[in-house]
Design an enzyme around this catalytic site. Sequence first.
Site, PDB file in Angstrom:
ATOM      1  N   SER A  76       0.864  -1.176   0.000  1.00  0.00           N
ATOM      2  CA  SER A  76       0.000   0.000   0.000  1.00  0.00           C
ATOM      3  C   SER A  76       0.897   1.221   0.000  1.00  0.00           C
ATOM      4  CB  SER A  76      -0.865   0.007   1.259  1.00  0.00           C
ATOM      5  OG  SER A  76      -1.180   1.341   1.620  1.00  0.00           O
ATOM      6  N   GLY A 131      -9.219   7.634   8.251  1.00  0.00           N
ATOM      7  CA  GLY A 131      -9.592   8.201   9.544  1.00  0.00           C
ATOM      8  C   GLY A 131     -10.494   9.417   9.459  1.00  0.00           C
ATOM      9  N   GLU A 169     -14.553  -7.138   8.122  1.00  0.00           N
ATOM     10  CA  GLU A 169     -14.366  -6.046   9.084  1.00  0.00           C
ATOM     11  C   GLU A 169     -14.801  -6.475  10.497  1.00  0.00           C
ATOM     12  OE1 GLU A 169     -14.436  -2.439   7.516  1.00  0.00           O
ATOM     13  OE2 GLU A 169     -14.517  -1.358   9.400  1.00  0.00           O
ATOM     14  N   ASP A 181     -21.546   0.769   5.061  1.00  0.00           N
ATOM     15  CA  ASP A 181     -20.390   1.230   4.298  1.00  0.00           C
ATOM     16  C   ASP A 181     -20.087   0.308   3.126  1.00  0.00           C
ATOM     17  OD1 ASP A 181     -20.352   3.060   6.319  1.00  0.00           O
ATOM     18  OD2 ASP A 181     -18.634   2.190   7.349  1.00  0.00           O
TER      19      ASP A 181
END
Length: 392
Positions: A76, A131, A169, A181
């Site tokens: 990433s 975040g 999740e 989500d």
Amino acid sequence: MTEPGTAVGAVAERATAGFRQWYGAEPAGRWAAPGRANLIGEHTDYNDGYVLPFALPLRTVVAAAAQDGERWTVWSELADSPVEFGAAEADQAGRVSGWAAYVAGVVWALRAAGHRVPGARLAIASDVPVGSGLSSSAAVEAATLAALVDLGGLDLAADRRPRLAQRAENDYVGAPTGIMDQSAVIRCRAGHALFLDCRTESVEHIPFDLDAAGLAVLVIDSRAPHRHADGEYAARRKSCERAAELLGVRALRDVSPADLDAALTRLDDEEMRRRVRHVVTEDQRVLDTVALLRAGRIRDIGPLLTASHASMRDDFEITVPEIDTAVEAALATGAYGARMTGGGFGGCVLALVEASSADAVARAVVEAYAERGFAAPGTVTVAPTAGAARLD
Ligand code: GLA
């Protein structure tokens, strides 16, 4: 203020460049998933209720190719070097931690559902800020899922993907979130908000064409430090579940607005009563918003957005001073409505404004922040885009 949206080209290029750099090869394809904002319907999803999110023009892109064996290598742009894990780590929830857990969680959830997941190398780049409450984690899950399904030729219909990503999740990463989500970032359509019944998972795509109406949604990143968000989220969820138990209903969705007062008199705890009132009234606000949007009355949803904010602030108690300041400044500068979006304790505010006044509203929020000595907020106007897809 940033211009509306970002081209997917640049972030896709970064994912491809990362893939080439770390794996010395070309990816077999690239898959993108957006972040999301929720127009209205907060903390209703895990109460089996209604939500109305839309996909943002900010994307996460996964460049990927299959590799032999049951090994997954993930890079990433947020990390120095790739993380690698095998079947043993993927099969034990929580073994991979940090950002790579979202990828391992998807592998885990697919395998747990009986799919033969291909080994793969993946490189991830993202424009969804981490975040900020815009579901950067769901975007990673959805793009990874799309990549692995395609690379492995797995049989997994789009409407079954949100539940699977949610399991990654909930059960692998360990965050007790609802289905909103993942549904948003997978099932949304451009120009529409997604009206989702979180009990049945049935959806209706509600036209939300801001451009045509001369409107904009201004997203304000509060940049407020997250204050115990995980623990507080779990506490809210527990309180709702306990209230449903005490009221003898399957979930708070089953308390109608007409029954609300009677239900509240049956609960001793004042704090719990406020939590219930938020959820029951919020479900109704979603239904009212949908009705107005179906009638093409976008401006008229403003008061519902603002009422939702007041309910989150006073009854559910999930806002923070930076967030309330942004909402107040936007409303004082002529926004039709404004509210926090997402789980709370920081994150973003969205304000419905005339497109021509978006700059003025953004400036007013920045000034209000400066007056209070808060770190400067981020602002961007957005329009609803589409959910996860293969790019090429
Ligand atoms: C977070 C969770 C969602 C939802 C919202 C609040 O974004 O991931 O499932 O509960 O908070 O509406």
